[in-house]
Design an enzyme around this catalytic site. Sequence first.
Site, PDB file in Angstrom:
ATOM      1  N   LYS A 129       0.847  -1.195   0.000  1.00  0.00           N
ATOM      2  CA  LYS A 129       0.000   0.000   0.000  1.00  0.00           C
ATOM      3  C   LYS A 129       0.883   1.246   0.000  1.00  0.00           C
ATOM      4  O   LYS A 129       0.690   2.157  -0.798  1.00  0.00           O
ATOM      5  CB  LYS A 129      -0.899   0.010   1.228  1.00  0.00           C
ATOM      6  CG  LYS A 129      -1.579   1.342   1.514  1.00  0.00           C
ATOM      7  CD  LYS A 129      -2.485   1.323   2.724  1.00  0.00           C
ATOM      8  CE  LYS A 129      -1.790   1.632   4.006  1.00  0.00           C
ATOM      9  NZ  LYS A 129      -1.499   3.040   4.283  1.00  0.00           N
ATOM     10  N   ASN A 130       1.876   1.273   0.871  1.00  0.00           N
ATOM     11  CA  ASN A 130       2.658   2.502   1.038  1.00  0.00           C
ATOM     12  C   ASN A 130       3.674   2.738  -0.069  1.00  0.00           C
ATOM     13  O   ASN A 130       4.284   3.797  -0.139  1.00  0.00           O
ATOM     14  CB  ASN A 130       3.321   2.521   2.417  1.00  0.00           C
ATOM     15  CG  ASN A 130       2.283   2.727   3.510  1.00  0.00           C
ATOM     16  OD1 ASN A 130       1.122   3.021   3.215  1.00  0.00           O
ATOM     17  ND2 ASN A 130       2.681   2.535   4.750  1.00  0.00           N
ATOM     18  N   ARG A 142      -5.140  10.557   4.343  1.00  0.00           N
ATOM     19  CA  ARG A 142      -4.173  11.633   4.516  1.00  0.00           C
ATOM     20  C   ARG A 142      -3.041  11.542   3.495  1.00  0.00           C
ATOM     21  O   ARG A 142      -2.411  12.548   3.166  1.00  0.00           O
ATOM     22  CB  ARG A 142      -3.644  11.656   5.931  1.00  0.00           C
ATOM     23  CG  ARG A 142      -3.111  10.320   6.409  1.00  0.00           C
ATOM     24  CD  ARG A 142      -2.399  10.455   7.727  1.00  0.00           C
ATOM     25  NE  ARG A 142      -1.205  11.246   7.550  1.00  0.00           N
ATOM     26  CZ  ARG A 142      -1.139  12.563   7.760  1.00  0.00           C
ATOM     27  NH1 ARG A 142      -2.197  13.208   8.153  1.00  0.00           N
ATOM     28  NH2 ARG A 142      -0.033  13.232   7.570  1.00  0.00           N
ATOM     29  N   CYS A 176      -5.162  12.265  12.729  1.00  0.00           N
ATOM     30  CA  CYS A 176      -5.867  10.987  12.616  1.00  0.00           C
ATOM     31  C   CYS A 176      -5.699  10.295  13.966  1.00  0.00           C
ATOM     32  O   CYS A 176      -5.118  10.842  14.891  1.00  0.00           O
ATOM     33  CB  CYS A 176      -5.294  10.161  11.471  1.00  0.00           C
ATOM     34  SG  CYS A 176      -3.720   9.452  11.862  1.00  0.00           S
ATOM     35  N   ARG A 200       0.104  14.527  13.032  1.00  0.00           N
ATOM     36  CA  ARG A 200       0.602  14.264  11.680  1.00  0.00           C
ATOM     37  C   ARG A 200       0.632  15.522  10.822  1.00  0.00           C
ATOM     38  O   ARG A 200      -0.024  15.632   9.795  1.00  0.00           O
ATOM     39  CB  ARG A 200      -0.207  13.147  11.043  1.00  0.00           C
ATOM     40  CG  ARG A 200      -0.141  11.931  11.956  1.00  0.00           C
ATOM     41  CD  ARG A 200      -0.649  10.696  11.379  1.00  0.00           C
ATOM     42  NE  ARG A 200       0.191  10.225  10.271  1.00  0.00           N
ATOM     43  CZ  ARG A 200      -0.161   9.177   9.555  1.00  0.00           C
ATOM     44  NH1 ARG A 200      -1.283   8.573   9.810  1.00  0.00           N
ATOM     45  NH2 ARG A 200       0.594   8.765   8.567  1.00  0.00           N
ATOM     46  N   ASP A 231       4.759   0.623  12.107  1.00  0.00           N
ATOM     47  CA  ASP A 231       3.561  -0.063  11.584  1.00  0.00           C
ATOM     48  C   ASP A 231       3.487  -1.507  12.039  1.00  0.00           C
ATOM     49  O   ASP A 231       2.490  -2.176  11.782  1.00  0.00           O
ATOM     50  CB  ASP A 231       3.548  -0.024  10.050  1.00  0.00           C
ATOM     51  CG  ASP A 231       3.320   1.387   9.542  1.00  0.00           C
ATOM     52  OD1 ASP A 231       3.474   1.619   8.337  1.00  0.00           O
ATOM     53  OD2 ASP A 231       3.007   2.259  10.374  1.00  0.00           O
ATOM     54  N   ILE A 262       7.782   7.222  16.967  1.00  0.00           N
ATOM     55  CA  ILE A 262       7.404   7.921  15.726  1.00  0.00           C
ATOM     56  C   ILE A 262       6.122   8.723  15.902  1.00  0.00           C
ATOM     57  O   ILE A 262       6.057   9.892  15.545  1.00  0.00           O
ATOM     58  CB  ILE A 262       7.234   6.911  14.550  1.00  0.00           C
ATOM     59  CG1 ILE A 262       8.471   6.029  14.392  1.00  0.00           C
ATOM     60  CG2 ILE A 262       6.873   7.641  13.265  1.00  0.00           C
ATOM     61  CD1 ILE A 262       9.707   6.743  13.868  1.00  0.00           C
ATOM     62  N   ARG A 302      -8.725  -0.662   4.549  1.00  0.00           N
ATOM     63  CA  ARG A 302      -7.914   0.390   3.921  1.00  0.00           C
ATOM     64  C   ARG A 302      -6.543  -0.140   3.547  1.00  0.00           C
ATOM     65  O   ARG A 302      -5.924   0.336   2.609  1.00  0.00           O
ATOM     66  CB  ARG A 302      -7.739   1.563   4.893  1.00  0.00           C
ATOM     67  CG  ARG A 302      -8.994   2.332   5.178  1.00  0.00           C
ATOM     68  CD  ARG A 302      -8.661   3.599   5.922  1.00  0.00           C
ATOM     69  NE  ARG A 302      -7.526   4.267   5.303  1.00  0.00           N
ATOM     70  CZ  ARG A 302      -6.874   5.277   5.872  1.00  0.00           C
ATOM     71  NH1 ARG A 302      -7.232   5.713   7.055  1.00  0.00           N
ATOM     72  NH2 ARG A 302      -5.861   5.843   5.271  1.00  0.00           N
TER      73      ARG A 302
END
Length: 416
Positions: A22-23, A92, A116, A121, A304, A326, A396
């Site tokens: 996804k990223n 975002r 979020c 962020r 993550d 983070i 998502r």
Amino acid sequence: MDKILVEGGCSLNGEVEISGSKNAALPILMSSLLADGWSTYSNVPVLKDIESTSLLLQNLGAEVETDGNTIRINASEVRNHEAPYELVRKMRASVLVLGPLMARLKKARVSLPGGCAIGARPINLHLKGLASLGADIDLKEGYVEASADKLKGADIYFDTITVTGTENLMMAASIAEGVTTLRNTAREPEVIALADVLNEMGANIKGAGTSLITIEGVSALNPVSAEIIPDRIETGTFMIAAALTKGDIQIKNCQPDHLKGVINKIKQTGAVIETGDGRIQVKGVDEILSTDVKTVPYPGFPTDMQAQFMVLMSVAKGLSIISETIFENRFMHVSELKRMGADITLSGNSAMVKGVPGLSGAPVMATDLRASVSLILAGLVANGQTEVSRVYHLDRGYEAIEKKFERLGAYIKRIK
Ligand code: EPZ
């Protein structure tokens, strides 16, 4: 709203195929805005965030054709420079249109993403970088309004390592005039993947994957045909699932090199890990050992993966300290795990996890993408049934994950 029901007590065995990242896909699809003509992207995961990205690109004037895991985009007619709030608030990562729009149209009006669940962020570093390239930046009514006569190369230092900040500036600088130096850049594999695609399109980017990236601007970029790299976070999630359920999972279509920090940590818990070309095998062991972990920028242990690792530690032997450096609020899963019997104490950005003999199933609520999968992981080992609500967070970022767990032997189903 969909819910996911999980019956605990199974051990997961068999093979699983990892989907595209996804990223990596999000910035790469946005980079299609930089070229005239049709670009083709394969191994794109079928996710809500990808759907949102297609909608956003169409809103800007691009043509988008989706056929399963292949997406074709033609940005020749991009004229609209506005990314509206109703699209940006859903995802975002929409801020990733800023760089390409500034490079292509020299103007952009993008809604500020807003915070979020996991933190405020901000995108101040994205904006500071664009200003260094010569953009005038205004913040009005919750929108960023950016414009420039032209973009000129600059020397840009990131005060904080930012993944999408690095990606936005790489895209903007790729057709700026002259040389841009980005310092203290993110080193994630997704940054390297974007640089590779931009270079395929005719950009001149060196150093992606290190903390110093130089970009020599070119006049225009060409359409591209690119394949999305495997999702390292999905890979890590199934590694945890094998260790947690004392199963034996062969993970295929993955990139072991992208997971050195994660492999190192999971090995410390006693799991047996073997890596090969495009595959990782993980065998869980009876006694899960506790170990401390701190989330840091790549190539360290990724934020993550923090929620997933916390589930493993919640049923490990002994005490584990998990520090999240983070994001300021990425412990939303803790209260849900405690309702399942986990023994976790929070203090500041650290969680003290005391292993317990077992968890018990309960109705729980997902709060962000990675937390939602950690609740499913907990349900796999809990006694009894766990019902996870608000699974739209899950959709998502994970392609048909309950089907993948089911094929590995989990008692899991989605109820509408
Ligand atoms: C990317 O988000 C990922 N998203 C996130 O994955 C991931 O958790 C994060 O990087 C960290 O690895 C995508 O790639 C689409 P950052 P990003 O900018 O780029 C601060 C998921 O679950 N910061 O690297 O938004 C920021 O507040 C998502 O797939 C500023 O202060 O993260 C944070 O504390 C969640 N100013 C830190 O830097 C800025 O201008 C790292 O954020 C930008 C960031």
